[in-house]
Design an enzyme around this catalytic site. Structure first.
Site, PDB file in Angstrom:
ATOM      1  N   ASP A 255      -3.794  34.276  44.964  1.00  0.00           N
ATOM      2  CA  ASP A 255      -4.645  33.732  46.014  1.00  0.00           C
ATOM      3  C   ASP A 255      -5.991  33.352  45.382  1.00  0.00           C
ATOM      4  O   ASP A 255      -6.275  33.670  44.224  1.00  0.00           O
ATOM      5  CB  ASP A 255      -4.795  34.701  47.194  1.00  0.00           C
ATOM      6  CG  ASP A 255      -5.107  33.944  48.492  1.00  0.00           C
ATOM      7  OD1 ASP A 255      -5.542  32.777  48.409  1.00  0.00           O
ATOM      8  OD2 ASP A 255      -4.931  34.501  49.586  1.00  0.00           O
TER       9      ASP A 255
HETATM   10  C1  BGC Z   1      -6.205  31.847  51.482  1.00  0.00           C
HETATM   11  C2  BGC Z   1      -4.813  31.298  51.221  1.00  0.00           C
HETATM   12  C3  BGC Z   1      -4.886  29.833  50.877  1.00  0.00           C
HETATM   13  C4  BGC Z   1      -5.814  29.630  49.694  1.00  0.00           C
HETATM   14  C5  BGC Z   1      -5.932  28.191  49.272  1.00  0.00           C
HETATM   15  C6  BGC Z   1      -7.173  31.463  50.355  1.00  0.00           C
HETATM   16  O1  BGC Z   1      -8.481  31.808  50.673  1.00  0.00           O
HETATM   17  O2  BGC Z   1      -6.116  33.249  51.587  1.00  0.00           O
HETATM   18  O3  BGC Z   1      -4.014  31.508  52.355  1.00  0.00           O
HETATM   19  O4  BGC Z   1      -3.597  29.357  50.581  1.00  0.00           O
HETATM   20  O5  BGC Z   1      -7.099  30.104  50.060  1.00  0.00           O
HETATM   21  O6  BGC Z   1      -6.576  27.409  50.200  1.00  0.00           O
END
Ligand code: BGC
Length: 712
Positions: A255
Site C-alpha cells: 500500500d
Molecule cells: C489506499 C489504497 C489505494 C492506494 C493507491 C492507499 O492510500 O489505502 O487502497 O489503492 O492508496 O491509491
C-alpha cells in the site's frame, strides 16, 4: 515467457531490477515531474499510479519503451473502486443488490472507460469485511459477511480480468487490503488490529482466497499490523499462506508508502531494514516511498536480503507485464477506439440501474411510498441538490456532475411543484435557514427530507467516532417532523447512521448511500414506484454507536442476550437488537416464504443437500425478493455462530405468483475449523433457516442430520 524473463533478468543491472519494483505516484512524484521522467528513461521506475488519459500515458510509456535501455513497458495503476468516468454506487451499497451479475457488469463497464484512459492495473476490489461503521473505509467494502465478500471478490475479478489478462478488453486487478483492515481498533483508520487466528481464517481471509481462486493478478497487504506484525512484513500470511498454501503466483504490491512505514510501526530501524522485511515477506512492488530503490542496496550489503530475493520479485513483475501483453503492445489499451455513443449510453443506463438496485427501503409506514402523485413537494435538506456529494469516496476521473435528487425528481415528475429549501448545510452550525424550510414544508402535500453525510466523511482517513447526522441536520429534521406532515427521509451516507429518532418519526426512510453519477434518477425511480426497491443491507445497522461491533454471525455465549434476564450479555441502556438486521430491506409488495424443505433430511459425508423454499408475492405489485440461507450447528466442539450465511437466492414475482428457489449445499459447507484450526465436519443436527433477513423471527427453519462423521 519464462525464457524471455530469464534473458531479460540476466541483462539487468541492480538499479534496473529495483526500478521494476518501484511504483511512483505520477500525481506526486517524490522528486518532481522532471526527475520522474528522467527515472523512467533510466529504467528505474517500473510502474506509475494515479495517472490516466491517453496522451499523458502514451508520452510516459514512450520514455520507458524507447529511451530506457531495456525498453520494459510501464504498468499504470489506478483505484477504480466504483467507476472511472461514470460513477457507480459505492461497494457497500452495490453489495446490497446481492447480485454477482450486477457486480461483474459494473466492473466490466468501469474498465471500458478505464482501459481507454491507459490504465492496466486497478487497485480494486476492496475485500475487507467490516463490522464497524465508524471506519470510514466501510463505504469501500462489500459489508460484514465473509460469504458475500467472497462472491463479490469472484464477480469483480471476472469483471476486471475476464478470462484472459492479455485480451485488450481486460485489465489486471488487486485484491486488497490483506488483512483484517476492517477490524482496526475503534474503527480508527490505520490503527492496530488484534483478532484471533480463527477470526482471520473464518472471516477476514476467505474473500482473498476466493479472489486467488478466481485468478486475481495482484494482492495488496493492508496498512495495519496484526498483533504487532505489520501486514506489509507478515511473511507467514503473504508467503506461507497466500503463495504457499493458496498457490498465488501473482504480484504483491505494497500500500501507499507502507514499506517505509515499517519504521513508524516500530519493526525496522531504517529504510534498508524496512525494505528487507517487506521483500522477504513477499511484497514485490513498493508503492511511492522509494524504500526498495533506496533501501535494498544497503540491505544487500548488510546481508539482509540476497540477490535471489530481488530476482524473485522482478520475475513476478515482468511476468505480469508479459501476461498483460504489454511487451507486445505497450500502447494497446490507449489505442482502443473511443467509446461509441451507444456504449456510453449503455454504461449510463447500467449506472442508473445499479443506483436503483442499491437503494434500501428501511421503513415505509402508512404507505408513504411510492409517492401518490403529490402536487406540491417540499424537498428539504442540504443533500437534495449536491452533485459532488453523490459520488462517495472514489471519483478520480469523473466529471463534476451527477444527477441530484432534485434533478431526478424534476425529470420523473414534471407536473409536480417541487420546492427545494436546503435549510442548513451538511456540517455547519448555522440554523438560520430552518424557518424557511419549515414554511416550505407547511405548504406542501409531502415533505422529502434529504439528509446525510458529505462524500468525505467516509473513505480513507475518514473514520468518525459518532455515526450520527453532522451539523444542524437533526434540528432541521425535528422542526419539519414537528409539523405532523407525511415525511419521507432520503439518507445519503457511506455507513449506517444511528438515527433512532428519525426511524421512529419519519413515515418512510430510504438508505441511498452514495449512488454515483445517476443517483438522483435511481432515487426518483424508487420514490415514484417506477422501480420497486429490492436492495438489502449488506451490513447490520446499529441502533446506537455503542453497540458496535454488532453483526449477524455472532456466537450465542453462555448467557445469551435476553431483555428479561439480568445476567445476560447486553447493554443495560441500549436495545439488544440492532436498528435493522443484516439483510433488511422492504419492498412495495409483500413476500412470504411459504415452505422450506431440505432433502435428504439425513446425509452422509460427501453427499449433496438441496434446500427448496417457496416464495409468494402476497401484495399488489410485481417485485424482486431476496432470500438468505443461514446455517446453525447447535452443538459442535467449537461454538459456532448463531447464523452463518451459506446462500442467497432471488426471485422476481408478479402479484399472487409463487416460485421455488433452490440452494445446494454439500457436507463441506457444514464444516468448521476445529480447535487446531483444521477443517472438520461433525455429525449431528444442523438447523437451516431461510428468510428475508437475519431477523430470527422472520426465518423459516428446517433441519438435517449428518451421520457417519466424527462426533463433537
Ligand atoms: C489506499 C489504497 C489505494 C492506494 C493507491 C492507499 O492510500 O489505502 O487502497 O489503492 O492508496 O491509491
Amino acid at each position: 515467457m519464462s525464457d524471455r524473463i530469464e534473458r531479460l533478468l540476466a541483462s539487468m543491472t541492480l538499479e534496473e531490477k529495483l526500478g521494476q519494483l518501484n511504483m511512483i505516484d505520477a500525481g506526486m512524484p517524490p522528486g518532481g515531474e522532471d526527475e520522474m521522467k528522467r527515472q523512467i528513461g533510466a529504467g528505474t521506475i517500473g510502474s506509475l499510479l494515479n495517472i490516466h488519459g491517453a496522451e499523458k500515458l502514451n508520452a510516459l510509456q514512450r520514455l520507458a519503451c524507447e529511451e530506457s535501455r531495456l525498453r520494459i513497458p510501464l504498468i499504470f495503476g489506478l483505484d477504480v473502486l466504483h467507476g472511472h468516468y461514470t460513477i457507480f454506487p459505492i461497494p457497500l451499497a452495490e453489495a446490497g443488490a446481492f447480485d454477482p451479475n450486477l457486480w461483474e457488469k459494473t466492473a466490466r463497464a468501469s474498465i471500458e472507460e478505464t482501459r481507454r484512459a491507459g490504465v492496466t492495473l486497478t487497485f480494486a476490489p476492496m475485500l475487507d469485511v467490516c463490522r464497524d461503521p465508524r471506519w470510514g473505509r466501510i463505504a469501500e467494502c462489500p459489508g460484514e459477511d465473509a460469504w458475500v465478500a467472497s462472491r463479490y471478490a469472484e464477480a469483480k475479478v471476472r469483471g476486471f480480468q475476464g478470462s484472459d489478462l492479455s485480451a485488450p478488453e481486460n485489465i489486471a486487478c488487486t485484491a486488497k487490503h490483506l488483512g483484517a483492515y476492517g477490524a482496526v481498533a475503534a474503527g480508527r483508520d490505520y490503527a492496530s488490529v488484534d483478532v484471533s487466528e480463527r477470526l482471520m481464517a473464518e472471516v477476514y481471509l476467505p474473500p482473498f482466497e476466493a479472489a486467488v481462486k478466481a485468478g486475481v493478478a495482484t494482492i495488496m497487504p493492508s496498512f495495519n499490523d496484526l498483533a504487532g506484525i505489520p501486514m506489509t512484513a507478515h511473511g507467514r500470511f503473504l508467503n506461507d499462506l497466500v503463495r504457499g498454501q493458496w498457490g498465488f503466483a501473482g504480484v504483491m504490491v505494497s500500500d501507499y508508502t507502507a514499506v517505509a512505514e515499517l519504521i513508524a510501526h516500530g519493526v525496522a530501524e531504517d529504510l534498508a531494514g524496512a525494505a528487507a522485511l517487506a521483500l522477504k515477506a513477499g511484497v514485490d512492488i513498493d508503492m511511492q516511498d522509494e524504500a526498495y530503490v533506496r533501501g535494498l542496496p544497503a540491505a544487500l550489503e548488510r546481508g539482509l536480503v540476497a540477490m535471489a530475493d530481488i530476482d524473485r520479485a522482478v520475475r513476478r513483475v515482468l511476468d505480469l507485464k508479459m501476461r498483460l501483453g504489454l511487451f507486445d503492445d505497450p500502447y494497446r489499451h490507449v489505442s482502443a477506439a473511443p467509446l461509441s455513443a451507444d456504449a456510453a449510453a449503455e454504461i449510463t443506463a447500467l449506472a442508473r440501474e445499479a443506483a436503483a438496485r442499491s437503494i434500501v427501503l428501511l421503513k415505509n409506514d402508512k404507505g408513504g411510498l411510492p409517492l401518490k402523485n403529490p402536487k406540491r413537494i417540499a424537498l428539504i435538506g442540504p443533500l437534495a441538490d449536491a452533485p459532488l456529494e453523490m459520488f462517495g469516496p472514489w471519483f478520480a476521473a469523473a466529471p463534476l456532475h451527477s444527477a441530484t435528487v432534485l434533478e431526478g425528481l424534476r425529470a420523473a415528475m414534471p407536473e409536480a411543484d417541487i420546492r427545494h429549501v436546503p435549510g442548513v448545510t451538511i456540517e455547519g452550525d448555522d440554523d438560520g435557514g430552518i424557518p424557511d424550510a419549515v414554511t416550505a414544508a407547511r405548504d406542501a402535500d409531502i415533505v422529502l427530507l434529504s439528509l446525510g453525510e458529505t462524500k468525505d466523511m467516509t473513505g480513507e482517513a475518514h473514520s468518525r467516532g459518532r455515526i450520527e447526522l453532522p451539523g444542524r441536520q437533526r434540528a432541521l429534521a425535528e422542526a419539519v417532523l414537528a409539523l405532523g406532515k407525511p415525511v419521507v427521509a432520503i439518507l445519503t451516507h457511506g455507513r449506517p447512521l444511528a438515527l433512532p429518532w428519525l426511524f421512529e418519526r419519519a413515515d418512510a426512510v430510504l438508505a441511498t448511500w452514495f449512488l454515483g453519477s445517476e443517483a438522483g434518477h435511481g432515487i426518483a425511480a424508487v420514490l415514484t414506484g417506477a422501480h420497486n426497491p429490492s436492495a438489502r443491507l449488506a451490513v447490520t445497522w446499529p441502533y446506537d454507536g455503542g453497540q458496535i461491533p454488532i453483526y449477524h454471525s455472532h456466537r450465542s455465549t453462555g448467557r445469551p442476550a435476553n431483555p428479561e434476564v439480568y445476567f445476560s450479555t447486553r447493554h443495560t441502556d441500549l436495545p439488544i437488537e440492532p436498528q435493522f438486521p443484516f439483510g433488511h430491506g422492504l419492498s412495495y409488495t409483500r413476500f412470504a416464504v411459504t415452505a422450506v424443505a431440505a432433502a435428504p433430511a439425513e446425509v452422509a459425508p460427501g453427499e449433496t443437500i438441496t434446500i427448496e423454499a417457496e416464495i409468494e408475492n402476497q401484495g399488489e405489485v410485481a417485485g424482486e425478493e431476496t432470500v438468505f440461507l443461514f446455517l446453525r450447528d447447535p452443538v459442535a466442539s467449537v461454538a459456532r455462530p448463531v447464523l452463518e450465511l451459506k446462500g442467497v437466492a432471488k426471485a422476481v414475482l408478479k402479484p399472487g405468483e409463487r416460485k421455488v428457489v433452490r440452494f445446494t449445499l454439500n457436507t463441506d459447507d457444514l464444516a468448521f475449523l476445529d480447535r487446531d484450526l483444521k477443517p472438520r465436519v461433525e455429525a449431528g443436527l444442523f438447523e437451516i433457516f431461510v428468510g428475508p433477513s437475519a431477523d430470527r423471527t422472520r426465518l423459516t427453519a428446517t433441519t438435517i442430520h449428518l451421520r457417519g462423521a466424527a462426533t463433537p
